[in-house]
Scaffold this motif. Structure first.
Motif, short mmCIF file in Angstrom:
data_model
loop_
_atom_site.label_atom_id
_atom_site.label_comp_id
_atom_site.label_asym_id
_atom_site.label_seq_id
_atom_site.Cartn_x
_atom_site.Cartn_y
_atom_site.Cartn_z
N MET A 155 -19.64 48.40 -17.42
CA MET A 155 -19.43 48.53 -18.86
C MET A 155 -19.65 49.96 -19.32
SD MET A 155 -18.72 45.45 -20.15
CE MET A 155 -19.33 45.29 -21.82
N VAL A 156 -20.76 50.57 -18.91
CA VAL A 156 -21.07 51.91 -19.42
C VAL A 156 -20.16 52.97 -18.81
CG1 VAL A 156 -22.85 52.59 -17.73
CG2 VAL A 156 -22.99 53.41 -20.09
N MET A 157 -19.79 52.81 -17.53
CA MET A 157 -18.88 53.78 -16.93
C MET A 157 -17.49 53.66 -17.53
SD MET A 157 -19.79 54.59 -12.95
CE MET A 157 -19.98 52.95 -12.30
N ALA A 158 -17.07 52.44 -17.86
CA ALA A 158 -15.77 52.26 -18.51
C ALA A 158 -15.76 52.99 -19.85
CB ALA A 158 -15.48 50.78 -18.71
N ALA A 159 -16.84 52.85 -20.61
CA ALA A 159 -16.93 53.53 -21.90
C ALA A 159 -16.94 55.05 -21.71
CB ALA A 159 -18.17 53.08 -22.66
N ALA A 160 -17.67 55.51 -20.70
CA ALA A 160 -17.74 56.95 -20.43
C ALA A 160 -16.39 57.50 -20.00
CB ALA A 160 -18.80 57.22 -19.36
N LEU A 161 -15.62 56.68 -19.30
CA LEU A 161 -14.30 57.10 -18.80
C LEU A 161 -13.18 56.76 -19.78
CD1 LEU A 161 -14.77 55.98 -15.09
CD2 LEU A 161 -14.61 58.34 -15.90
N ARG A 162 -13.54 56.18 -20.92
CA ARG A 162 -12.58 55.84 -21.98
C ARG A 162 -11.44 54.96 -21.45
NH1 ARG A 162 -13.67 61.18 -22.75
NH2 ARG A 162 -11.59 61.95 -22.21
N VAL A 163 -11.84 53.87 -20.82
CA VAL A 163 -10.87 52.92 -20.28
C VAL A 163 -11.47 51.52 -20.40
CG1 VAL A 163 -11.75 53.01 -17.90
CG2 VAL A 163 -9.34 52.48 -18.30
N ALA A 164 -10.64 50.50 -20.52
CA ALA A 164 -11.14 49.13 -20.60
C ALA A 164 -11.80 48.74 -19.27
CB ALA A 164 -10.00 48.16 -20.92
#
Length: 292
Positions: free
Chosen positions: A65-74
Motif C-alpha cells: 500500500m505505502v509503496m504504491a502510494a509512493a510510486l503514484r500507482v494503484a
C-alpha cells in the motif's frame, strides 16, 4: 509448486513491478524510501534493495500500500503484471492471465476461467464504479460553463441572457396570439359569424393585441441580439452544458440512492461532489438523455 515457492513467486512479481515503476519515474531506491517515510511508514533503502534483488522473499500488505502510494500507482499494478505477462500463478497450481486474477482480486469476477473462487455477494463497488464516470462528466460540464462565462464576462453574459429572455417572451406571445386567432375564428364561424363582420372582428381583437405585443418584443429582440451577437456561441454552450450537467446530476443521485438503499456507507469523492451526497431528499430515478 510448494506453498513457499508459490508465495515467493508472488513476491518476485511484486518486486519486479516496484523496480520497473521506480525506474520509470527516475526515482532512486533512497528516494522511494524517503517517500515511504514521508507517507508515515519508513522502509529502509536496504530493505527495498533486498526486495528488488530477490534477497527478501516476502512483502506485507502494508508495504504494498505505502509503496504504491509512493510510486503514484494503484496497488493492484504492483501485485499483478497486467498487460505485461501472459500468465501468472495467482493461486498455487492455478496459472491464468493477470487480467483474470486482477478482476477476481477487485471483486469484478467470481473466479478465473471455469474455476469459481467466490460466491455471489453484495457488490458495493459496482455502483461506485458506475458513479466515477458520471462525476467526471459533472466536473467536465461545470468547467465548460465556467470557461464560457469567463469568455463572456459579466457584461456579455448579462447582454446575452437578456436577449435570450426577450426572444423567449416574444415567441411565446406570438404563438399565443396565433393560437387564439385560430380558436376564435373557428368558434365564431361555427356560431355563424360572417368573416369580416363586427362580431367576427371583435372576437379577434385580443389575438391582435397579443400579436402587436409580440411585434414590439420582436423589435426589442432584434436590438438585443445585435448587441449580443458575438456572445451567441458561448451562450449556446452554457445552456447546453447546463442541461447536460443537470442530467448527470440526476444520474448521480439515482446511483447514490441505490448505494443508500442497500445500507452501504456513502463513498467520499471530495468536496467538489459533497453537495450530491448532502441532499436529504429522496433520490429517485429520473430519465435523462445525453449526447456526446
Amino acid at each position: 509448486m510448494t506453498q513457499r515457492t508459490w508465495a515467493e513467486g508472488l513476491a518476485v512479481t511484486a518486486a519486479e513491478q516496484v523496480r520497473a515503476r521506480r525506474e520509470e519515474l527516475g526515482m532512486s531506491a533512497q528516494q522511494l524510501a524517503d517517500e515511504c517515510a514521508r507517507l508515515g511508514m519508513p522502509i529502509q533503502r536496504s530493505v527495498i534493495a533486498n526486495f528488488e534483488n530477490g534477497r527478501r522473499a516476502n512483502i506485507s500488505i502494508a508495504e504494498v500500500m505505502v509503496m504504491a502510494a509512493a510510486l503514484r500507482v494503484a496497488p493492484i499494478y504492483l501485485l499483478f503484471p497486467i498487460g505485461q505477462q501472459r500468465e501468472i500463478e495467482g493461486l498455487p497450481g492455478m496459472p491464468a492471465d493477470p487480467y483474470a486474477w486482477a478482476t477476481w482480486f477487485t471483486g469484478e469476477s467470481r473466479g478465473v476461467g471455469d474455476k469459481r473462487l467466490s460466491e455471489e455477494e453484495p457488490k458495493p463497488l459496482e455502483p461506485v464504479r458506475e458513479l466515477w464516470p458520471v462525476l467526471e462528466e459533472i466536473a467536465h460540464y461545470k468547467s465548460a460553463i465556467i470557461e464560457a462565462k469567463e469568455r463572456l464576462g459579466e457584461d456579455g453574459l448579462a447582454s446575452a441572457e437578456r436577449a435570450d429572455e426577450v426572444l423567449k417572451r416574444a415567441r411565446a406571445r406570438w404563438d399565443e396570439a396565433m393560437s387564439m386567432r385560430e380558436r376564435n375564428a373557428s368558434t365564431l364561424e361555427g356560431e355563424g359569424a360572417v368573416p369580416g363582420s363586427p362580431e367576427f372582428r371583435a372576437g379577434l381583437d385580443k389575438a391582435h393585441d397579443l400579436a402587436r405585443e409580440a411585434a414590439v418584443l420582436s423589435s426589442q429582440v432584434k436590438k438585443a441580439h445585435e448587441e449580443a451577437a458575438r456572445y451567441s456561441h458561448e451562450l449556446i454552450e452554457i445552456r447546453s452544458s447546463e442541461r447536460m450537467l443537470e442530467g448527470c446530476e440526476d444520474e448521480a443521485r439515482e446511483i447514490i440512492g441505490r448505494i443508500r438503499s442497500n445500507g452501504w456507507s456513502d463513498p467520499d469523492f471530495g468536496s467538489e461532489f459533497a453537495y450530491l451526497f448532502a441532499e436529504k431528499r429522496s433520490l429517485t430515478r429520473r430519465k435523462r438523455s445525453r449526447t456526446r
